[in-house]
Write a protein that holds these residues in place. Structure first.
Motif, mmCIF file in Angstrom:
data_model
loop_
_atom_site.group_PDB
_atom_site.id
_atom_site.type_symbol
_atom_site.label_atom_id
_atom_site.label_comp_id
_atom_site.label_asym_id
_atom_site.label_seq_id
_atom_site.Cartn_x
_atom_site.Cartn_y
_atom_site.Cartn_z
ATOM 1 N N ASN A 95 39.953 32.537 27.154
ATOM 2 C CA ASN A 95 39.286 33.748 26.677
ATOM 3 C C ASN A 95 40.206 34.688 25.915
ATOM 4 O O ASN A 95 39.811 35.260 24.909
ATOM 5 C CB ASN A 95 38.641 34.464 27.868
ATOM 6 C CG ASN A 95 37.788 35.637 27.461
ATOM 7 O OD1 ASN A 95 38.096 36.759 27.819
ATOM 8 N ND2 ASN A 95 36.721 35.392 26.727
ATOM 9 N N TRP A 125 41.826 43.282 32.016
ATOM 10 C CA TRP A 125 41.401 42.695 30.741
ATOM 11 C C TRP A 125 39.882 42.742 30.608
ATOM 12 O O TRP A 125 39.204 41.730 30.686
ATOM 13 C CB TRP A 125 41.928 41.273 30.636
ATOM 14 C CG TRP A 125 43.411 41.220 30.529
ATOM 15 C CD1 TRP A 125 44.314 41.394 31.540
ATOM 16 C CD2 TRP A 125 44.167 41.006 29.358
ATOM 17 N NE1 TRP A 125 45.589 41.290 31.063
ATOM 18 C CE2 TRP A 125 45.531 41.049 29.709
ATOM 19 C CE3 TRP A 125 43.830 40.768 28.022
ATOM 20 C CZ2 TRP A 125 46.551 40.869 28.790
ATOM 21 C CZ3 TRP A 125 44.855 40.590 27.105
ATOM 22 C CH2 TRP A 125 46.186 40.648 27.487
ATOM 23 N N LYS A 126 39.346 43.930 30.382
ATOM 24 C CA LYS A 126 37.897 44.117 30.304
ATOM 25 C C LYS A 126 37.447 44.698 28.958
ATOM 26 O O LYS A 126 36.340 45.157 28.814
ATOM 27 C CB LYS A 126 37.435 45.009 31.456
ATOM 28 C CG LYS A 126 38.157 46.327 31.539
ATOM 29 C CD LYS A 126 37.877 47.052 32.839
ATOM 30 C CE LYS A 126 38.808 48.248 32.947
ATOM 31 N NZ LYS A 126 39.021 48.647 34.313
ATOM 32 N N LEU A 136 32.904 41.106 30.755
ATOM 33 C CA LEU A 136 34.304 40.776 31.047
ATOM 34 C C LEU A 136 34.714 41.269 32.424
ATOM 35 O O LEU A 136 35.535 40.646 33.083
ATOM 36 C CB LEU A 136 35.244 41.356 29.982
ATOM 37 C CG LEU A 136 35.273 40.626 28.649
ATOM 38 C CD1 LEU A 136 36.254 41.309 27.691
ATOM 39 C CD2 LEU A 136 35.628 39.164 28.821
ATOM 40 N N ARG A 139 33.457 38.584 34.701
ATOM 41 C CA ARG A 139 34.265 37.374 34.533
ATOM 42 C C ARG A 139 35.641 37.541 35.162
ATOM 43 O O ARG A 139 36.117 36.658 35.866
ATOM 44 C CB ARG A 139 34.406 37.052 33.045
ATOM 45 C CG ARG A 139 35.230 35.794 32.795
ATOM 46 C CD ARG A 139 35.379 35.510 31.319
ATOM 47 N NE ARG A 139 36.031 34.234 31.112
ATOM 48 C CZ ARG A 139 35.789 33.458 30.079
ATOM 49 N NH1 ARG A 139 34.925 33.829 29.151
ATOM 50 N NH2 ARG A 139 36.429 32.302 29.949
ATOM 51 N N ARG A 140 36.281 38.662 34.912
ATOM 52 C CA ARG A 140 37.633 38.876 35.446
ATOM 53 C C ARG A 140 37.627 38.942 36.974
ATOM 54 O O ARG A 140 38.562 38.474 37.621
ATOM 55 C CB ARG A 140 38.258 40.147 34.881
ATOM 56 C CG ARG A 140 38.471 40.104 33.400
ATOM 57 C CD ARG A 140 39.425 38.991 32.958
ATOM 58 N NE ARG A 140 39.549 39.051 31.526
ATOM 59 C CZ ARG A 140 39.124 38.103 30.688
ATOM 60 N NH1 ARG A 140 38.597 36.981 31.140
ATOM 61 N NH2 ARG A 140 39.238 38.267 29.397
#
Length: 152
Positions: A95, A125-126, A136, A139-140
């Motif tokens: 990603n 990391w968004k 994100l 996902r993170r």
């Protein structure tokens, strides 16, 4: 570090599920939330709007990109990586890219033996191109949780 086929099968199956679930499958190119032309399971390299792909092409792209992401993990992370942690890092590298992984505090912490701290770095990391993306965040969190499996 060379992996056996059995080791490769473990992390790869997990990463395919993780990446495929978050990226989704689109056979026609579209502009992602920050305007980047994207196709298949989040592929962006060489993609242009109007492009189409078959399911088999998308699966082949995903397999090739996951191998590249795994090589990025091997290049950047020297700490031992059980399958779940490797899968989380491969998803992350897929990603954000190798340069971002290698230059990250996440990599520095992992390589210093701070597994929990390294995994926690994923939560930062968004953003994509400065835009906050709720997808994100989700996902993170999933990548972090997977990264921490088996951590002491």
């Amino acid at each position: 570090m060379a992996l056996t086929n059995k080791q490769r099968a473990g992390w790869c199956a997990i990463a395919v599920t993780l990446v495929g679930g978050f990226e989704g499958l689109r056979l026609a190119a579209y502009a992602d939330p920050v305007g980047i032309p994207t196709i298949c399971f989040g592929e962006t390299k060489g993609v242009h709007l109007g492009q189409r792909a078959t399911l088999d092409q998308c699966k082949a792209m995903l397999a090739a990109s996951l191998q590249l992401a795994n090589h990025a993990v091997d290049d950047c992370i020297r700490a031992p990586l059980p399958d779940y942690r490797r899968a989380a890092l491969v998803s992350f590298a897929y990603n954000v890219g190798q340069a971002n992984l290698c230059g990250s505090t996440l990599a520095r912490k992992m390589n210093a033996g701070d597994v929990e701290g390294g995994c926690d770095e994923m939560l930062r990391w968004k953003y994509a191109r400065g835009i906050y993306l709720p997808g994100l965040v989700t996902r993170r969190q999933a990548e972090r949780n997977l990264c921490l499996v088996g951590a002491e």
